[in-house]
Design an enzyme around this catalytic site. Structure first.
Site, mmCIF file in Angstrom:
data_model
loop_
_atom_site.group_PDB
_atom_site.id
_atom_site.type_symbol
_atom_site.label_atom_id
_atom_site.label_comp_id
_atom_site.label_asym_id
_atom_site.label_seq_id
_atom_site.Cartn_x
_atom_site.Cartn_y
_atom_site.Cartn_z
ATOM 1 N N LYS A 106 0.777 -1.519 0.290
ATOM 2 C CA LYS A 106 0.097 -0.004 0.244
ATOM 3 C C LYS A 106 0.457 1.089 -0.117
ATOM 4 C CE LYS A 106 -4.397 0.075 -0.043
ATOM 5 N NZ LYS A 106 -5.533 -0.127 -0.748
ATOM 6 N N GLY A 218 -20.872 6.222 1.607
ATOM 7 C CA GLY A 218 -19.848 6.533 1.518
ATOM 8 C C GLY A 218 -20.035 6.237 -0.410
ATOM 9 N N GLY A 220 -18.813 7.193 -3.337
ATOM 10 C CA GLY A 220 -17.831 7.752 -4.124
ATOM 11 C C GLY A 220 -17.901 6.402 -5.092
ATOM 12 N N ASN A 221 -16.173 5.978 -5.504
ATOM 13 C CA ASN A 221 -16.364 5.164 -6.294
ATOM 14 C C ASN A 221 -16.646 3.929 -6.260
ATOM 15 O OD1 ASN A 221 -15.403 2.939 -9.125
ATOM 16 N ND2 ASN A 221 -13.115 4.048 -8.357
ATOM 17 N N ALA A 222 -16.356 3.513 -5.423
ATOM 18 C CA ALA A 222 -16.788 2.332 -4.497
ATOM 19 C C ALA A 222 -18.693 1.969 -4.620
ATOM 20 C CB ALA A 222 -16.034 1.473 -3.425
ATOM 21 N N GLY A 223 -19.059 3.278 -3.747
ATOM 22 C CA GLY A 223 -20.033 3.672 -3.337
ATOM 23 C C GLY A 223 -20.923 3.116 -4.456
HETATM 24 P P1 NAD Z 1 -13.929 7.681 -3.110
HETATM 25 O O1 NAD Z 1 -12.525 8.552 -2.868
HETATM 26 O O2 NAD Z 1 -14.262 7.928 -4.661
HETATM 27 O O3 NAD Z 1 -15.031 7.884 -2.720
HETATM 28 C C1 NAD Z 1 -15.274 7.954 -1.042
HETATM 29 C C2 NAD Z 1 -16.552 8.770 -0.929
HETATM 30 O O4 NAD Z 1 -16.437 8.219 0.494
HETATM 31 C C3 NAD Z 1 -16.671 9.524 -1.318
HETATM 32 O O5 NAD Z 1 -17.897 10.597 -1.707
HETATM 33 C C4 NAD Z 1 -16.381 10.784 0.405
HETATM 34 O O6 NAD Z 1 -17.656 12.241 0.239
HETATM 35 C C5 NAD Z 1 -17.111 9.886 1.209
HETATM 36 N N1 NAD Z 1 -17.287 10.027 2.373
HETATM 37 C C6 NAD Z 1 -15.465 10.330 3.109
HETATM 38 N N2 NAD Z 1 -15.999 10.188 4.307
HETATM 39 C C7 NAD Z 1 -17.325 10.186 4.627
HETATM 40 C C8 NAD Z 1 -17.914 9.988 5.897
HETATM 41 N N3 NAD Z 1 -17.299 10.445 7.042
HETATM 42 N N4 NAD Z 1 -19.134 9.719 5.558
HETATM 43 C C9 NAD Z 1 -19.132 9.559 4.835
HETATM 44 N N5 NAD Z 1 -18.645 9.391 3.136
HETATM 45 C C10 NAD Z 1 -17.733 10.083 4.033
HETATM 46 O O7 NAD Z 1 -12.874 6.086 -2.478
HETATM 47 P P2 NAD Z 1 -13.788 4.701 -2.997
HETATM 48 O O8 NAD Z 1 -12.097 4.010 -4.401
HETATM 49 O O9 NAD Z 1 -14.763 4.927 -3.325
HETATM 50 O O10 NAD Z 1 -13.309 3.822 -1.918
HETATM 51 C C11 NAD Z 1 -13.828 4.087 -0.440
HETATM 52 C C12 NAD Z 1 -13.151 3.159 0.126
HETATM 53 O O11 NAD Z 1 -13.653 1.342 -0.782
HETATM 54 C C13 NAD Z 1 -12.293 3.131 0.947
HETATM 55 O O12 NAD Z 1 -12.163 2.796 1.911
HETATM 56 C C14 NAD Z 1 -11.223 2.111 -0.576
HETATM 57 O O13 NAD Z 1 -10.408 1.895 0.370
HETATM 58 C C15 NAD Z 1 -11.550 0.714 -0.237
HETATM 59 N N6 NAD Z 1 -11.879 0.277 -1.673
HETATM 60 C C16 NAD Z 1 -11.642 1.313 -2.972
HETATM 61 C C17 NAD Z 1 -11.599 -0.123 -3.767
HETATM 62 C C18 NAD Z 1 -11.721 1.044 -5.484
HETATM 63 O O14 NAD Z 1 -11.208 0.154 -6.222
HETATM 64 N N7 NAD Z 1 -12.439 2.694 -5.772
HETATM 65 C C19 NAD Z 1 -10.934 -0.986 -4.144
HETATM 66 C C20 NAD Z 1 -10.617 -1.807 -2.622
HETATM 67 C C21 NAD Z 1 -10.681 -0.936 -1.259
#
Ligand code: NAD
Length: 416
Positions: A106, A218, A220-223
């Protein structure tokens, strides 16, 4: 050290529990409890106004017994060496649970990307590779995007690495844009993998998921992809979603596509037509069939776990549930699909990307989806079988699968 606010203490506490159950020998216990290799560097970067800012950055390899290290690079103002250590450790378990020939790594940079221009981001990305680059490569360590990093940043990083090496190395980094060696299906792979395991959980628990409810913390991307694919593939109804600025709720259901567009155009979820505002705390306690924590660490903890009413929690975020909360959820029969299984779809398609880069031959999207389904479904059932056999938490069962595989590789190499 309190496990409450320290992700690495939490990762170690989880590992200690599984190590005791598996009766690991002291040397292998000590080896797997800590990363094997850590780098901490300071990066000077020229800002657009002519000033120079210094950024603290990290890269950690937890274990490489099963293959080169693999893991994302996060850009976050609250990044710490312990967050990066924890996430590198979880990558070792994640690559092992889906049985791909990679280890755990990481990276992180302490910064607030929202305050950086595109040109400043590009200079930061290139500065990171100039310093960390010599420790990277398809046979050593392969980064990918994570919180607040994206395919464009991966393309700049790959380009900087190739300039340094003087030749093409597309496999040095994954999550790239498709025209420069990215894989079809990588964009939504984490969420799609999560949806495959939720589908399998529905089957083993006897829950027909069609028209049942989901909430996403959340967006974001994953959500966002979990919301889209959860509704398209499983027929789940989104009733609440939140991001760092707050959330929205409607018991009638929320149009996912329209909410994604609303977030794109306004930058947030607030005031989406037909919804009420909901806090992040209240969202976690909604009576839903599937809850997707998809933000940051420690959101489900000793204070709120007793109020969680979801039937299934699919941990798309890394480390959203503290060990104390895990106990409470287990006693309350909440079925938790642990992070390093639930969100392994991203690294699995990253691995497919590396394979395609090595062959210089690219698969169609359907092929990627089919192979991802096979990996995730096989991994879910390997874990679920141990969960049933040993009557342990799903997280413990997943750890048992992974730790046994990694310990075996360390032994075969003669490390312990
Ligand atoms: P991202 O930055 O696209 O999205 C994160 C989202 O969380 C944003 O919309 C942000 O506004 C929101 N957020 C931040 N703080 C918050 C809070 N206190 N309450 C509610 N929402 C909040 O990131 P992502 O890529 O979607 O990653 C999210 C999680 O998934 C992380 O823990 C990351 O490590 C994990 N993850 C992502 C991937 C991937 O491929 N994207 C893969 C494995 C794990």
């Amino acid at each position: 050290m309190s496990t409450k606010h320290n992700a690495f203490a939490m990762a170690q506490a989880q590992f200690d529990e599984v190590s005791a159950r598996l009766k690991l020998e002291p040397a292998i216990h000590e080896l797997l409890r800590w990363p094997m290799h850590e780098i901490a560097v300071r990066l000077p970067v020229k800002m657009d106004d002519g000033s120079t800012r210094i950024f603290q950055a990290f890269r950690v390899k937890h274990n490489t017994s099963r293959g080169p290290a693999k893991g994302g690079i996060r850009w976050h103002p609250d990044e710490t060496i312990d967050t990066v250590r924890a996430l590198a450790t979880w990558m070792t378990w994640k690559t092992a649970v889906v049985d791909i020939p990679l280890g755990g790594g990481k990276g992180g940079v302490i910064c607030n990307p929202k305050e950086l221009s595109e040109t400043e981001k590009e200079r930061l990305a290139r500065a990171y590779i100039r310093v960390i680059g010599p420790t990277l490569g398809v046979t050593k360590d392969v980064p990918a995007p994570d919180v607040y990093t994206n395919p464009q940043i991966m393309a700049w990083m790959m380009d900087e690495y190739e300039v340094i090496m003087g030749e093409r190395h597309p496999g040095v980094i994954t999550g790239k844009p498709i025209p420069v060696g990215g894989s079809q299906g990588r964009g939504d792979a984490t969420a799609r993998g999560g949806i495959f395991v939720v589908r399998e959980a529905g089957k083993v628990l006897g829950i027909d998921l069609k028209n049942k409810t989901m909430a996403i913390q959340g967006f974001g991307n994953a959500g966002q992809f979990a919301a889209t694919l959860g509704s398209e593939m499983l027929g789940l109804k989104l009733i609440a979603a939140s991001d760092s600025r707050g959330g929205v709720y409607s018991e009638k259901g929320i149009d996912v596509k329209a909410l994604v567009n609303h977030k794109l155009s306004t930058g947030g979820l607030a005031d989406f037509p037909g919804t009420k505002a909901i806090s992040n705390e209240d969202l976690l306690e909604l009576d839903v069939t599937v809850l997707f924590p998809s933000a940051l660490e420690n959101s489900i903890n000793a204070d709120n776990a007793k109020n969680v009413k979801a039937k299934i929690i699919c941990e798309l975020a890394n480390g959203p549930t503290t060990p104390e909360a895990d106990e409470i959820l287990f006693k309350n029969n909440v079925f938790v699909i642990p992070d390093f299984l639930a969100n392994a779809g991203g690294v699995t398609v990253s691995y497919f990307e590396q394979v395609q880069n090595s062959y210089n031959f690219y698969w169609p999207c359907d092929e990627v989806h089919k192979r991802l389904d096979e990996k995730m479904t096989t991994a879910f059932h390997a874990v679920y079988d141990l969960y049933v056999k040993h009557k342990v938490k799903m997280r413990m069962a997943a750890y048992m699968v992974s730790v046994m595989r990694v310990a075996e590789a360390c032994k075969l190499r003669g490390w312990v």
